[in-house]
Structure formats: C-alpha cells, structure tokens
Design a protein around this motif. Structure first.
Motif, PDB file in Angstrom:
ATOM      1  N   VAL A  13       0.841  -1.202   0.000  1.00  0.00           N
ATOM      2  CA  VAL A  13       0.000   0.000   0.000  1.00  0.00           C
ATOM      3  C   VAL A  13       0.878   1.256   0.000  1.00  0.00           C
ATOM      4  O   VAL A  13       0.666   2.190  -0.789  1.00  0.00           O
ATOM      5  N   LEU A  14       1.872   1.296   0.884  1.00  0.00           N
ATOM      6  CA  LEU A  14       2.719   2.485   1.009  1.00  0.00           C
ATOM      7  C   LEU A  14       3.544   2.741  -0.254  1.00  0.00           C
ATOM      8  O   LEU A  14       3.856   3.886  -0.582  1.00  0.00           O
ATOM      9  N   SER A  15       3.876   1.667  -0.977  1.00  0.00           N
ATOM     10  CA  SER A  15       4.663   1.837  -2.216  1.00  0.00           C
ATOM     11  C   SER A  15       3.790   2.195  -3.409  1.00  0.00           C
ATOM     12  O   SER A  15       4.307   2.508  -4.486  1.00  0.00           O
ATOM     13  N   GLY A  16       2.461   2.141  -3.216  1.00  0.00           N
ATOM     14  CA  GLY A  16       1.554   2.448  -4.322  1.00  0.00           C
ATOM     15  C   GLY A  16       1.265   1.265  -5.222  1.00  0.00           C
ATOM     16  O   GLY A  16       0.552   1.393  -6.223  1.00  0.00           O
ATOM     17  N   GLU A  17       1.792   0.095  -4.872  1.00  0.00           N
ATOM     18  CA  GLU A  17       1.581  -1.088  -5.710  1.00  0.00           C
ATOM     19  C   GLU A  17       0.123  -1.549  -5.672  1.00  0.00           C
ATOM     20  O   GLU A  17      -0.432  -1.991  -6.687  1.00  0.00           O
ATOM     21  N   SER A  18      -0.531  -1.453  -4.502  1.00  0.00           N
ATOM     22  CA  SER A  18      -1.926  -1.874  -4.351  1.00  0.00           C
ATOM     23  C   SER A  18      -2.641  -0.896  -3.426  1.00  0.00           C
ATOM     24  O   SER A  18      -2.007  -0.213  -2.616  1.00  0.00           O
ATOM     25  N   SER A  19      -3.962  -0.848  -3.553  1.00  0.00           N
ATOM     26  CA  SER A  19      -4.741  -0.037  -2.618  1.00  0.00           C
ATOM     27  C   SER A  19      -5.125  -0.904  -1.421  1.00  0.00           C
ATOM     28  O   SER A  19      -5.260  -2.132  -1.533  1.00  0.00           O
ATOM     29  N   PHE A  20      -5.317  -0.259  -0.281  1.00  0.00           N
ATOM     30  CA  PHE A  20      -5.704  -0.976   0.937  1.00  0.00           C
ATOM     31  C   PHE A  20      -7.020  -1.712   0.725  1.00  0.00           C
ATOM     32  O   PHE A  20      -7.178  -2.870   1.112  1.00  0.00           O
ATOM     33  N   SER A  21      -7.983  -1.035   0.072  1.00  0.00           N
ATOM     34  CA  SER A  21      -9.309  -1.636  -0.111  1.00  0.00           C
ATOM     35  C   SER A  21      -9.246  -2.882  -0.985  1.00  0.00           C
ATOM     36  O   SER A  21      -9.940  -3.870  -0.730  1.00  0.00           O
ATOM     37  N   THR A  22      -8.402  -2.864  -2.019  1.00  0.00           N
ATOM     38  CA  THR A  22      -8.275  -4.032  -2.887  1.00  0.00           C
ATOM     39  C   THR A  22      -7.705  -5.220  -2.113  1.00  0.00           C
ATOM     40  O   THR A  22      -8.196  -6.353  -2.224  1.00  0.00           O
ATOM     41  N   LEU A  23      -6.687  -4.967  -1.310  1.00  0.00           N
ATOM     42  CA  LEU A  23      -6.101  -6.036  -0.512  1.00  0.00           C
ATOM     43  C   LEU A  23      -7.087  -6.574   0.523  1.00  0.00           C
ATOM     44  O   LEU A  23      -7.111  -7.775   0.807  1.00  0.00           O
ATOM     45  N   ALA A  24      -7.922  -5.677   1.067  1.00  0.00           N
ATOM     46  CA  ALA A  24      -8.932  -6.118   2.039  1.00  0.00           C
ATOM     47  C   ALA A  24      -9.944  -7.046   1.374  1.00  0.00           C
ATOM     48  O   ALA A  24     -10.324  -8.077   1.941  1.00  0.00           O
ATOM     49  N   VAL A  25     -10.391  -6.682   0.179  1.00  0.00           N
ATOM     50  CA  VAL A  25     -11.340  -7.534  -0.548  1.00  0.00           C
ATOM     51  C   VAL A  25     -10.730  -8.914  -0.816  1.00  0.00           C
ATOM     52  O   VAL A  25     -11.387  -9.943  -0.679  1.00  0.00           O
ATOM     53  N   LEU A  26      -9.450  -8.923  -1.191  1.00  0.00           N
ATOM     54  CA  LEU A  26      -8.791 -10.166  -1.575  1.00  0.00           C
ATOM     55  C   LEU A  26      -8.399 -11.041  -0.389  1.00  0.00           C
ATOM     56  O   LEU A  26      -8.487 -12.276  -0.459  1.00  0.00           O
ATOM     57  N   TYR A  27      -7.974 -10.414   0.723  1.00  0.00           N
ATOM     58  CA  TYR A  27      -7.323 -11.205   1.771  1.00  0.00           C
ATOM     59  C   TYR A  27      -7.917 -11.102   3.166  1.00  0.00           C
ATOM     60  O   TYR A  27      -7.655 -11.980   4.007  1.00  0.00           O
ATOM     61  N   SER A  28      -8.680 -10.044   3.463  1.00  0.00           N
ATOM     62  CA  SER A  28      -9.176  -9.904   4.837  1.00  0.00           C
ATOM     63  C   SER A  28     -10.130 -11.038   5.191  1.00  0.00           C
ATOM     64  O   SER A  28     -10.955 -11.465   4.383  1.00  0.00           O
ATOM     65  N   GLU A  29     -10.047 -11.501   6.436  1.00  0.00           N
ATOM     66  CA  GLU A  29     -10.881 -12.593   6.903  1.00  0.00           C
ATOM     67  C   GLU A  29     -12.020 -12.113   7.796  1.00  0.00           C
ATOM     68  O   GLU A  29     -12.591 -12.889   8.572  1.00  0.00           O
ATOM     69  N   ASP A  30     -12.342 -10.826   7.671  1.00  0.00           N
ATOM     70  CA  ASP A  30     -13.526 -10.280   8.342  1.00  0.00           C
ATOM     71  C   ASP A  30     -14.668 -10.312   7.324  1.00  0.00           C
ATOM     72  O   ASP A  30     -14.714  -9.472   6.419  1.00  0.00           O
ATOM     73  N   PRO A  31     -15.604 -11.260   7.424  1.00  0.00           N
ATOM     74  CA  PRO A  31     -16.654 -11.395   6.407  1.00  0.00           C
ATOM     75  C   PRO A  31     -17.576 -10.190   6.319  1.00  0.00           C
ATOM     76  O   PRO A  31     -18.185  -9.945   5.277  1.00  0.00           O
ATOM     77  N   GLY A  32     -17.687  -9.421   7.417  1.00  0.00           N
ATOM     78  CA  GLY A  32     -18.571  -8.264   7.398  1.00  0.00           C
ATOM     79  C   GLY A  32     -18.030  -7.093   6.619  1.00  0.00           C
ATOM     80  O   GLY A  32     -18.783  -6.370   5.953  1.00  0.00           O
ATOM     81  N   SER A  33     -16.707  -6.874   6.673  1.00  0.00           N
ATOM     82  CA  SER A  33     -16.128  -5.683   6.039  1.00  0.00           C
ATOM     83  C   SER A  33     -15.330  -5.963   4.778  1.00  0.00           C
ATOM     84  O   SER A  33     -15.140  -5.067   3.961  1.00  0.00           O
ATOM     85  N   ALA A  34     -14.864  -7.181   4.591  1.00  0.00           N
ATOM     86  CA  ALA A  34     -14.019  -7.484   3.428  1.00  0.00           C
ATOM     87  C   ALA A  34     -14.674  -7.124   2.097  1.00  0.00           C
ATOM     88  O   ALA A  34     -14.030  -6.505   1.240  1.00  0.00           O
ATOM     89  N   PRO A  35     -15.958  -7.455   1.860  1.00  0.00           N
ATOM     90  CA  PRO A  35     -16.581  -7.092   0.580  1.00  0.00           C
ATOM     91  C   PRO A  35     -16.637  -5.588   0.334  1.00  0.00           C
ATOM     92  O   PRO A  35     -16.745  -5.145  -0.806  1.00  0.00           O
ATOM     93  N   ASN A  36     -16.552  -4.797   1.416  1.00  0.00           N
ATOM     94  CA  ASN A  36     -16.585  -3.330   1.297  1.00  0.00           C
ATOM     95  C   ASN A  36     -15.180  -2.735   1.351  1.00  0.00           C
ATOM     96  O   ASN A  36     -15.008  -1.572   1.728  1.00  0.00           O
ATOM     97  N   GLY A  37     -14.174  -3.511   0.990  1.00  0.00           N
ATOM     98  CA  GLY A  37     -12.807  -3.011   1.026  1.00  0.00           C
ATOM     99  C   GLY A  37     -12.282  -2.808   2.428  1.00  0.00           C
ATOM    100  O   GLY A  37     -11.399  -1.972   2.654  1.00  0.00           O
ATOM    101  N   GLY A  38     -12.829  -3.565   3.385  1.00  0.00           N
ATOM    102  CA  GLY A  38     -12.386  -3.452   4.775  1.00  0.00           C
ATOM    103  C   GLY A  38     -13.018  -2.306   5.532  1.00  0.00           C
ATOM    104  O   GLY A  38     -12.707  -2.087   6.706  1.00  0.00           O
ATOM    105  N   GLU A  39     -13.926  -1.558   4.876  1.00  0.00           N
ATOM    106  CA  GLU A  39     -14.505  -0.367   5.502  1.00  0.00           C
ATOM    107  C   GLU A  39     -15.477  -0.755   6.609  1.00  0.00           C
ATOM    108  O   GLU A  39     -16.358  -1.590   6.425  1.00  0.00           O
ATOM    109  N   LEU A  40     -15.343  -0.098   7.765  1.00  0.00           N
ATOM    110  CA  LEU A  40     -16.135  -0.437   8.938  1.00  0.00           C
ATOM    111  C   LEU A  40     -17.290   0.515   9.182  1.00  0.00           C
ATOM    112  O   LEU A  40     -18.197   0.207   9.948  1.00  0.00           O
ATOM    113  N   GLY A  41     -17.276   1.691   8.547  1.00  0.00           N
ATOM    114  CA  GLY A  41     -18.317   2.671   8.804  1.00  0.00           C
ATOM    115  C   GLY A  41     -17.995   3.526  10.020  1.00  0.00           C
ATOM    116  O   GLY A  41     -17.112   3.203  10.807  1.00  0.00           O
TER     117      GLY A  41
END
Length: 447
Positions: free
Chosen positions: A201-229
């Motif tokens: 993310v810091l190098s600009g290679e990927s966005s945080f939200s894209t990585l959250a969709v792909l890898y996060s194991e929080d089923p509630g927020s992962a489809p929303n790019g890790g966003e919690l509200g």
C-alpha cells in the motif's frame, strides 16, 4: 385570523383534493403533521428488505403505525421527553453500517433506496430519533406497571387452560473451554503477510481496499474493502480502538494490532468529531490438526481430574477456561438476551446442545470441538447442572414467566388506552381512497 396550524391544515386539506398524478402526496394528516406516500413506500421497502412481516395490507398497516408514532411524539413534546443527539447518531451509524454490510456497498444501497447516502442518513436520523422518543414515551407511560405477587397469582388462576404457556425443556450447563496453543511460526507467518500488505500500500503497488477484498478474513467488512463505517471508540475492542484512533493521516497504516479476533492493520478514512471511519485487514491464525489434538488431550486430562474430585468444575472454569463470558461464574452459561442460566436447547450453541441432549444431570462430557463467539476453534467439556423437563407453566415453578405475561398484558392495555384517548383529542384526516381499510384502531378521522 387563522393560526399557523390552521393555515397548514387548510393547505393540507386542499392538497387532498388534487389528482393522483403527482410525484408525492399527503395521504394522512395527524395533528399538524403530514404523512406522505413516500414515507409509506420507504418504510415498506425497509420492511421487505429486512424480512419483517407485515400483518395486513401495507398501505393500511404502515400509515397507521406512522400515525400512532405521531400521537406519541406529540405527547413527548408536552412531557418534554427527549433523546440525546449522540445516541441517535450512534444508532444511525450502526444502521447504515449494517445495511452496507448486508447489501455489499454504499453504491448498491443508494441504488436500492433510489437516494444518496446523505439523503438516507437524513431520513434515517429522523426516523430513528422519532422511534427512540416513542420508545421512551411508552416506557414513561408504563414505568409504574409493577404487579404484586398476589395480583400475578390472581391473573394465573383466571387464565384458561389453553392460555397457560408451555415451558420447553430447559437446562443449566457449565462449560470449560480451551484455545489450542498456536505455534509462533504460524503467528510470525501472519505478521509477515500483514507487513507485506502494508508495504504494497505504502509503495503504491496496491490499494488498501483491494487487498482487504482479496485477503481480509472479516466477512462483514471485506466485501466493502475493509470499511467499517463511522463508529466511536467504545464500539471497538480496546486494543483496536487504541491503535485506530491514534491515526491522523489517511495515507498511513497502523502497526500490527492483536485482538481477540486475530491480527489487524488499520487505515483511517475520515473523522467526524468523536467518530471515525476506518478500513482494516484481519488475518486469523489457523489451528493445525496437531494443535487441536494436543488441546483435546489436555482437556481429557482435566476431565479425568474432575472425575476424581481433584478440584471442582467451578474451580477449573475460573482458573483454566478461556471463555471470558463464563469463567467468573464457575463456567455457568447464560442466555445472552435474558441473562438467565436456564436455556432451551435451541438457545445453546449447536455443538453444546448436541452433547447435552443425552447427558444425565451431574455428568461431565468428553472433550469436543466447537467455535467460540468469534468463530475461532476451541476444545470444550460441559457439565449438565440441571434439567427441567417441558411442562405447563405453574405459579410456583415459573413465577417469572407468569409475571412477565401479566406485565406484558398490562403494558399493552395501557398503551392501547393511551392511543384511543389520544385519538379523541387529535385532529386526523385521511385522503379519500386511503380510508377504505379496517384499521386496528377505528377512531381515525372522527375528529
């Protein structure tokens, strides 16, 4: 000279005479408050989306529900009943977050509701505030309902036999749970993955939200790019909250944070006063078959020591169990909503219910695998402390059930009396075509 209220009512009455060829229309007037067709449609959509049952024609049920709310809101003004803006805002945030989580994204929510997120928030804020004021007004009206034991007994004795509630079989269960010991190599692997995501993310290679969709194991927020509200500090577990609210720059990412859910990295999206919106990526260590087997072996040793009375089940629960919700009570499991130790089988976790079904009172089970409240693997043993077979409620054995039944009846009667009395003193007019229904409270429009 007409008062402002009279002018408003006159204008609303005149609008009733217009044709149906309008974008929106006033369908009811209660006091000096209008009920719009759009309000009814919005509520109908919400109820359909949430799977709420509508008992009757929605175009009769929903306007009447809104009208009843307006009666309570009017009385709340008279009695100076209010709710805090902070409480309302927290509830709005929770509801928006829940909707977004269910439907997949803010964009999809806007598409479904045919409104912008700001419009949805504005309407929701008003609706939630009104609902909370109504609830508080009802509580105030019924706060003195406190039947005495003699009144409860008299009520029970007058109940027809077919109205006496049947009490399902209930059990009291104690539990000792153990989290398998996860190897340091597994934990190090998780942390290395999170460090890699941070660097990408810091190098600009990927966005945080894209990585959250792909890898996060929080089923509630992962489809929303890790966003919690938007949430306040108290709505997160302490470790997460401490790290998240230290962030001030959306371009930065937190250090790795360990919580009861696993390991996180966090990114700030936006702050609004005491609340903030974050993204996170959660990774949860996976328990190996060997680690589970080791935990079962340890738990089996504990079970044998309990059988030999080396120590009591209560002592083992307090000093060994990893279940925070039960260890301070000697392992006694309680219903989350009622707080009662007596639970029906369907109120217990499924794994526990299957084990308890064939146990005798006082018996301790063999170790079994189950998930904790956060979905993590654990090994447990349970003790059946008591079993109360299904039966018709009796005054002595089920006093609280009978009391609650009587108290609910008294509360309902008081609320219905308030509504009928308020109808008599409140102006109401229903647009022709919307007055054809048989309403629950037939007094509408008689004044």
């Amino acid at each position: 000279m007409l008062s402002l209220v009279a002018v408003t009512l006159l204008a609303m009455t005149q609008l009733f005479a217009q044709t149906d060829n309008v974008i929106d229309e006033i369908i009811w007037v209660v006091g000096d408050e209008a009920i719009l067709r759009s309000e009814v449609e919005t509520e109908r959509k919400r109820m359909l989306y949430q799977g709420e049952k509508i008992n009757g024609d929605p175009y009769a049920v929903i306007p009447e529900q809104i009208a009843i709310q307006k009666l309570f809101l009017n009385q709340a003004i008279i009695d100076s009943v209010e709710v805090s803006d902070e409480t309302v805002e927290n509830q709005v945030d929770n509801q928006i977050n829940s909707y977004v989580s269910q439907i997949g994204s803010r964009e999809k929510l806007e598409e479904y509701m045919e409104k912008s997120i700001n419009q949805i928030r504005s309407e929701m804020r008003t609706n939630i505030k009104n609902a909370m004021i109504m609830q508080e007004m009802q509580r105030k009206l019924t706060e003195e309902v406190a039947p005495t034991p003699s009144e409860v007994r008299a009520f029970y004795e007058t109940l027809p036999k077919d109205s006496v509630p049947f009490i399902q079989t209930q059990v009291e269960v104690q539990i000792i749970a153990m989290q398998p010991r996860i190897s340091q190599a597994t934990i190090d692997g998780i942390k290395n993955r999170l460090r890699d995501y941070t660097q990408r993310v810091l190098s600009g290679e990927s966005s945080f939200s894209t990585l959250a969709v792909l890898y996060s194991e929080d089923p509630g927020s992962a489809p929303n790019g890790g966003e919690l509200g938007f949430m306040g500090k108290g709505q997160f577990v302490p470790e997460f909250s401490a790290a998240a609210f230290q962030l001030t720059d959306p371009k930065k990412i937190s250090k790795i944070v360990e919580t009861e859910y696993g390991y996180h990295i966090i990114q700030l999206i936006e702050r609004r006063g005491d609340r903030a919106n974050f993204r996170h990526i959660l990774l949860t260590p996976k328990v190996s078959a060997k680690e589970m087997a080791d935990a079962r072996s340890t738990m089996d040793t504990i079970r044998m020591e309990l059988d030999s009375a080396k120590y009591t089940f209560e002592e083992a629960a307090r000093y060994i169990s990893s279940d925070k919700s039960t260890r301070n009570s000697g392992g006694l499991m309680t219903n989350r909503s009622s707080g009662s130790a007596r639970q029906t089988m369907d109120e217990l976790p499924a794994e526990v219910a299957r084990v308890v079904a064939n146990m005798k009172v006082g018996e301790i089970s063999l170790p079994f695998n189950m998930k904790d409240a956060n979905g993590r693997d654990q090994v447990a043993i349970v003790k059946l402390k008591n079993r109360i077979e299904g039966h018709k409620a009796t005054y002595y054995e089920d006093y609280q059930v009978i009391r609650d039944l009587y108290e609910n009846r008294l509360t309902t009667e008081m609320i219905e009396k308030f509504i009928r009395e308020k109808q008599k003193t409140t102006y109401c007019k229903i647009r022709p075509g919307w007055d054809k229904y048989d309403f629950k409270y037939p007094g509408w429009g008689q004044r």
